[in-house]
Motif scaffolding. Structure first.
Motif, PDB file in Angstrom:
ATOM      1  N   ARG A 142       0.778  -1.474   0.038  1.00 20.75           N
ATOM      2  CA  ARG A 142       0.385  -0.157   0.061  1.00 20.75           C
ATOM      3  C   ARG A 142       0.166   0.996   0.122  1.00 20.75           C
ATOM      4  O   ARG A 142       1.647   1.294   1.015  1.00 20.75           O
ATOM      5  CB  ARG A 142      -0.865   0.208   1.658  1.00 20.75           C
ATOM      6  CG  ARG A 142      -1.905  -1.590   1.076  1.00 20.75           C
ATOM      7  CD  ARG A 142      -2.895  -1.354   0.070  1.00 20.75           C
ATOM      8  NE  ARG A 142      -3.228  -2.414   0.482  1.00 20.75           N
ATOM      9  CZ  ARG A 142      -4.363  -2.825  -0.933  1.00 20.75           C
ATOM     10  NH1 ARG A 142      -4.115  -2.684  -2.409  1.00 20.75           N
ATOM     11  NH2 ARG A 142      -4.840  -3.951  -0.731  1.00 20.75           N
ATOM     12  N   GLN A 145      -0.716   8.323   1.105  1.00 19.88           N
ATOM     13  CA  GLN A 145      -1.629   9.474   0.602  1.00 19.88           C
ATOM     14  C   GLN A 145      -0.898  10.559  -0.797  1.00 19.88           C
ATOM     15  O   GLN A 145      -0.158  10.530  -0.393  1.00 19.88           O
ATOM     16  CB  GLN A 145      -1.966   9.747   1.739  1.00 19.88           C
ATOM     17  CG  GLN A 145      -3.609   9.605   2.027  1.00 19.88           C
ATOM     18  CD  GLN A 145      -5.031   8.723   2.193  1.00 19.88           C
ATOM     19  OE1 GLN A 145      -5.094   8.892   0.399  1.00 19.88           O
ATOM     20  NE2 GLN A 145      -5.534   8.355   2.588  1.00 19.88           N
ATOM     21  N   ARG A 398     -19.560  -0.452  -0.931  1.00 18.65           N
ATOM     22  CA  ARG A 398     -19.234   1.073  -1.467  1.00 18.65           C
ATOM     23  C   ARG A 398     -18.717   1.290  -2.804  1.00 18.65           C
ATOM     24  O   ARG A 398     -17.638   1.118  -3.137  1.00 18.65           O
ATOM     25  CB  ARG A 398     -17.600   0.938  -0.810  1.00 18.65           C
ATOM     26  CG  ARG A 398     -18.225   0.494   0.990  1.00 18.65           C
ATOM     27  CD  ARG A 398     -17.211   1.026   2.054  1.00 18.65           C
ATOM     28  NE  ARG A 398     -15.902   0.273   1.791  1.00 18.65           N
ATOM     29  CZ  ARG A 398     -14.696  -0.367   2.046  1.00 18.65           C
ATOM     30  NH1 ARG A 398     -14.544   0.375   2.287  1.00 18.65           N
ATOM     31  NH2 ARG A 398     -14.406  -1.482   1.403  1.00 18.65           N
ATOM     32  N   ARG A 454      -9.386   7.564   1.754  1.00 18.07           N
ATOM     33  CA  ARG A 454      -8.285   6.256   1.357  1.00 18.07           C
ATOM     34  C   ARG A 454      -8.314   5.718   2.967  1.00 18.07           C
ATOM     35  O   ARG A 454      -8.786   6.068   4.058  1.00 18.07           O
ATOM     36  CB  ARG A 454      -7.264   6.729   0.411  1.00 18.07           C
ATOM     37  CG  ARG A 454      -7.064   7.666  -0.607  1.00 18.07           C
ATOM     38  CD  ARG A 454      -5.592   7.216  -0.740  1.00 18.07           C
ATOM     39  NE  ARG A 454      -5.578   7.626  -2.884  1.00 18.07           N
ATOM     40  CZ  ARG A 454      -4.541   7.183  -3.584  1.00 18.07           C
ATOM     41  NH1 ARG A 454      -4.219   5.554  -3.184  1.00 18.07           N
ATOM     42  NH2 ARG A 454      -4.887   7.301  -4.377  1.00 18.07           N
ATOM     43  N   ASP A 455      -7.904   4.237   2.645  1.00 11.92           N
ATOM     44  CA  ASP A 455      -8.224   3.815   4.110  1.00 11.92           C
ATOM     45  C   ASP A 455      -6.837   3.888   4.532  1.00 11.92           C
ATOM     46  O   ASP A 455      -5.585   4.374   3.617  1.00 11.92           O
ATOM     47  CB  ASP A 455      -8.812   2.009   3.997  1.00 11.92           C
ATOM     48  CG  ASP A 455      -7.687   1.564   2.640  1.00 11.92           C
ATOM     49  OD1 ASP A 455      -6.727   1.839   2.744  1.00 11.92           O
ATOM     50  OD2 ASP A 455      -8.326   0.186   2.845  1.00 11.92           O
ATOM     51  N   ASP A 461     -10.964   3.573  -0.262  1.00 12.53           N
ATOM     52  CA  ASP A 461     -12.182   3.260   0.410  1.00 12.53           C
ATOM     53  C   ASP A 461     -13.260   3.049  -0.124  1.00 12.53           C
ATOM     54  O   ASP A 461     -14.904   3.297  -0.148  1.00 12.53           O
ATOM     55  CB  ASP A 461     -12.018   4.082   2.023  1.00 12.53           C
ATOM     56  CG  ASP A 461     -12.931   2.929   3.001  1.00 12.53           C
ATOM     57  OD1 ASP A 461     -13.035   1.790   2.543  1.00 12.53           O
ATOM     58  OD2 ASP A 461     -13.656   3.902   3.669  1.00 12.53           O
ATOM     59  N   ASP A 463     -15.548  -0.308  -2.221  1.00 13.73           N
ATOM     60  CA  ASP A 463     -15.355  -2.339  -3.204  1.00 13.73           C
ATOM     61  C   ASP A 463     -15.687  -2.180  -4.387  1.00 13.73           C
ATOM     62  O   ASP A 463     -15.482  -3.363  -4.913  1.00 13.73           O
ATOM     63  CB  ASP A 463     -17.069  -2.982  -2.226  1.00 13.73           C
ATOM     64  CG  ASP A 463     -16.805  -2.718  -0.645  1.00 13.73           C
ATOM     65  OD1 ASP A 463     -15.097  -2.645  -0.260  1.00 13.73           O
ATOM     66  OD2 ASP A 463     -17.725  -1.946   0.014  1.00 13.73           O
ATOM     67  N   PRO A 486      -7.724  -1.801  -3.615  1.00 13.22           N
ATOM     68  CA  PRO A 486      -7.320  -3.057  -2.217  1.00 13.22           C
ATOM     69  C   PRO A 486      -8.302  -3.713  -2.727  1.00 13.22           C
ATOM     70  O   PRO A 486      -8.856  -4.551  -3.966  1.00 13.22           O
ATOM     71  CB  PRO A 486      -9.329  -2.031  -1.263  1.00 13.22           C
ATOM     72  CG  PRO A 486     -10.054  -2.129  -2.313  1.00 13.22           C
ATOM     73  CD  PRO A 486      -9.749  -0.907  -2.703  1.00 13.22           C
TER      74      PRO A 486
END
Length: 752
Positions: A142, A145, A398, A454-455, A461, A463, A486
């Motif tokens: 990952r 940001q 999402r 973002r997570d 963030d 699906d 993701p």
């Protein structure tokens, strides 16, 4: 189609062919997002000793005296690429694609020469490397940001002392001293010393051409300057690869590059390419060509020999785009090879699909079972992605959509609202028109200014991501999107394959359609009415005469450029508002280029004089002027001027307030009553006037006509001066081919 002398379309005199990178086409690529798909050796010359003209918004940004937002964004992307490269270095599995072959460059180039001269067959020259083992989708690392472009600009702006030192070197060589900030930013620390040691490094600055760099080198080096200088050959090689990227290529085949170098006066093209590879300025690739026929069964020994005899093509490209394509291939393979997150049971997805009709149900079933899905269709087909998002929200996903520009974002948000409120969706998932809508622009999504954020791992963030206007994705943007998804997320790329391709290099959507690595759902919803019938015919190469009882389509013949401008203004100001009921504020003019007697500049000047006359005290603009703002290359934001003050020019772009500093106005803001097709792609207006003067004939192609005519919702006027050239372009001139490596990179990574 009716004929009425009240609609005009305008084109620029001298507009080059659809691929020529000269005149207006080059400016269009720079200022509007139109990429010149041309020979890499063509281009618009800038007089030696003069600063590059600040005409186009993209090219102007490059010619600015200070670090522009475009350069800042490019630096931010470069930082992202470095992270991707670091991730690749940590992989244990060997990656053949994109390997830098600097140590074998001489042998490889000698092999190419031997093959081209006929001395040796391909089979005896190239040894096919061991096939790379199938790679499973790696666990992504990952990224943090993304850094805002403004922060990058502030941290990377060259020091005043460095700029002053470069300015002195430029002055000594007779080059415009206004280029100093750009040169210092492009060459980095010690730019003045590097420029003295290698004057051809001036080609690193956008809009500088080889003949200008040659003059600069002669002034600095004197008698030491020679055409066979290896520094010149290396710099021209890199410059040609950059020009190829502007034309949409991610790499060039070796023979094409060698021929282009010879045309640029490089005495030994082979050595020039070898030097560029050895210095790390370029990368070389061997891509196996697909077999064209079935081969008979062979023994194990014979099979090995056959593998070694497979033909290959040798390509050369810049590291920046090589990394982007490899990263994109990795990201797409991860989506295809991994199972999507199971949000909602199979029965729930099937129930949602059964509640829809036609190809909408096919789209839902494909998305339920796959991580990557392609969806094709025209304007009417957008109801299907809207239905998909509505169903996804109902199932608790999402889900977000992303469009190329703000006009497309607004239109799809309204369509999504109608889909949700009319589909029986529970009230907890419906939105009023003024409420927050899960639709963003691609640029806003990646920068964090729009979208779900973002997570903790740095991934988006969400699906499910539906990217509309898929043909507008270049390899760098597409790579950033896939890297940001993701694990377990679904990606749907939707768009009309008939429109113009992306501004940046690559043809991601077309490559994926051809590769057939994932489900493809073709919409069966045709665009309605005479306009839909006309545009659909153009898409298959037919310029049909359609019945337009409501004057949906009007042809206005013109004889010359002056009449084209007159008819265009007449249509926008009087005829369309009076006969069709569409005000001038909702009528858009589209023309092939920026320059010339019927380019966007001439048309905008004529329309401003009639619609919003004024002194233009702030860089030629007045409050109320219709404009198009390009904050970075390839991004066009239509809007209006609100006011001007000490802060700069205040704009309203699709409801968003934008302030452009005074020093950036000339480079990034144009009047917007008239646009090019590339500026208009992704947007639609109630009425459109397409201008086609006689000298625009060579600039026309089927994708250009399809894109320009398809921007109209209710009415299309065509100012027609190209006679039979329009029908020939629709029938015989397809999209200019682009050289890319994405299909080759994807093939060994896709399971099954």
């Amino acid at each position: 189609m009716s004929t009425e002398p009240e609609t005009t379309e305008d084109a620029e005199p001298g507009t080059p062919t659809g691929g020529a990178q000269t005149g207006a086409a080059e400016e269009d690529a720079a200022g509007s997002g139109e990429v010149p798909e041309a020979e890499v050796t063509e281009g618009e010359a800038i007089p030696s000793g003069e600063a590059p003209a600040a005409e186009g918004t993209e090219g102007d940004a490059a010619a600015s005296g200070e670090l522009s937002a475009a350069e800042a964004e490019l630096r931010a992307q470069r930082a992202e690429r470095e992270r991707i490269e670091q991730r690749k270095a940590e992989k244990k599995t060997p990656i053949e694609a994109g390997t830098k072959l600097s140590g074998k460059a001489a042998d490889l180039l000698a092999a190419v020469r031997a093959v081209e001269s006929g001395e040796k067959p391909v089979a005896t020259v190239f040894e096919d490397p061991e096939p790379a083992p199938r790679r499973s989708a790696p666990e992504p690392v990952r990224r943090p940001q993304p850094v805002a472009a403004e922060a990058v600009a502030a941290s990377t702006a060259p020091a005043p002392s460095a700029v002053q030192a470069v300015r002195q070197v430029l002055g000594a060589g007779g080059a415009p001293e206004a280029l100093a900030p750009q040169v210092a930013a492009a060459l980095g620390e010690g730019a003045d010393e590097l420029l003295r040691a290698d004057p051809w490094q001036l080609l690193r600055v956008a809009a500088v051409r080889p003949e200008q760099a040659d003059g600069f080198a002669r002034a600095l080096l004197g008698a030491e300057c020679a055409p066979d200088d290896e520094r010149r050959g290396r710099a021209v090689t890199v410059w040609l690869l950059e020009q190829a990227a502007l034309a949409g290529h991610t790499a060039l085949e070796m023979p094409a590059l060698l021929a282009a170098l010879a045309q640029r006066g490089v005495p030994d093209p082979d050595s020039a390419v070898q030097d560029a590879i050895a210095e790390g300025d370029a990368l070389v690739f061997q891509d196996a060509l697909e077999d064209t026929g079935a081969a008979p069964a062979r023994t194990e020994e014979e099979g090995t020999e056959e593998d070694e005899e497979r033909p290959v093509r040798v390509l050369v490209g810049l590291e920046r785009y090589a990394l982007a394509e490899e990263s994109l291939a990795d990201g797409l393979a991860r989506l295809v090879n991994s199972a999507p997150k199971q949000d909602g049971s199979a029965e729930d997805w099937e129930r949602a699909a059964a509640a829809t009709q036609g190809s909408t149900g096919e789209l839902l079933r494909a998305v339920a079972a796959h991580g990557l899905v392609l969806h094709t269709g025209g304007e009417a087909s957008l109801t299907e992605p809207a239905a998909l998002l509505t169903a996804a929200h109902t199932l608790g996903l999402r889900a977000w959509a992303a469009t190329h520009g703000p006009i497309g974002r607004t239109r799809f948000a309204a369509l999504l609202h109608r889909s949700e409120t009319g589909s029986g969706t529970p009230s907890t998932h419906t939105r009023s028109p003024g409420a927050h809508s899960p639709v963003a622009t691609v640029a806003g999504l990646l920068s964090g200014a729009e979208g779900p954020g973002r997570d903790a791992d740095g991934a988006l963030d969400l699906d499910l991501l539906v990217v509309l206007e898929g043909p507008q994705l270049d390899v760098e943007t597409a790579a950033l999107l896939t890297e940001s998804l993701p694990d377990g997320a679904r990606l749907v790329l939707a768009g009309d394959p008939g429109v113009l391709w992306s501004v940046g290099p690559g043809r991601v959507f077309a490559d994926l359609l051809a590769a057939r690595i994932c489900p493809q759902v073709a919409s069966r919803q045709p665009d309605p009415g005479p306009l839909g019938e006309l545009v659909s015919g153009i898409g298959i190469g037919e310029l049909n005469q359609v019945q337009a009882p409501g004057k949906e389509v009007v042809i206005v013949p013109v004889r010359d450029a002056g009449e084209a401008v007159h008819r265009t203004v007449q249509l926008v100001v009087d005829s369309v508002p009076r006969a069709i009921g569409v005000p001038a504020e909702e009528t858009q003019v589209i023309t092939p280029g920026h320059g010339g007697a019927v380019g966007t500049r001439a048309l905008n000047a004529a329309l401003k004089e009639r619609l919003n006359p004024g002194p233009g005290r702030f860089g030629g603009f007045d409050p109320g002027d219709r404009i198009v703002h390009s904050p970075v290359p390839g991004r066009a934001l239509p809007g209006r001027v609100v006011k001007a003050d000490a802060e700069g020019l205040h704009l309203s772009c699709e409801g968003e307030d934008v302030v452009v500093p005074k020093e950036r106005v000339e480079q990034s803001v144009r009047h917007g009553w008239a646009l090019t097709a590339h500026q208009a792609v992704g947007s639609r207006w109630p009425a459109v006037v397409v201008v086609l003067p006689g000298d625009a004939a060579q600039a026309l192609s089927r994708p250009w006509v399809y894109t320009a005519f398809g921007r109209a919702d209710r009415h299309l006027s065509v100012v027609h001066g190209v006679e039979q050239a329009l029908a020939r372009a629709v029938a015989e001139v397809p999209a200019k081919p682009r050289t890319t490596r994405l299909p080759v990179l994807l093939a060994p990574q896709i399971s099954g």
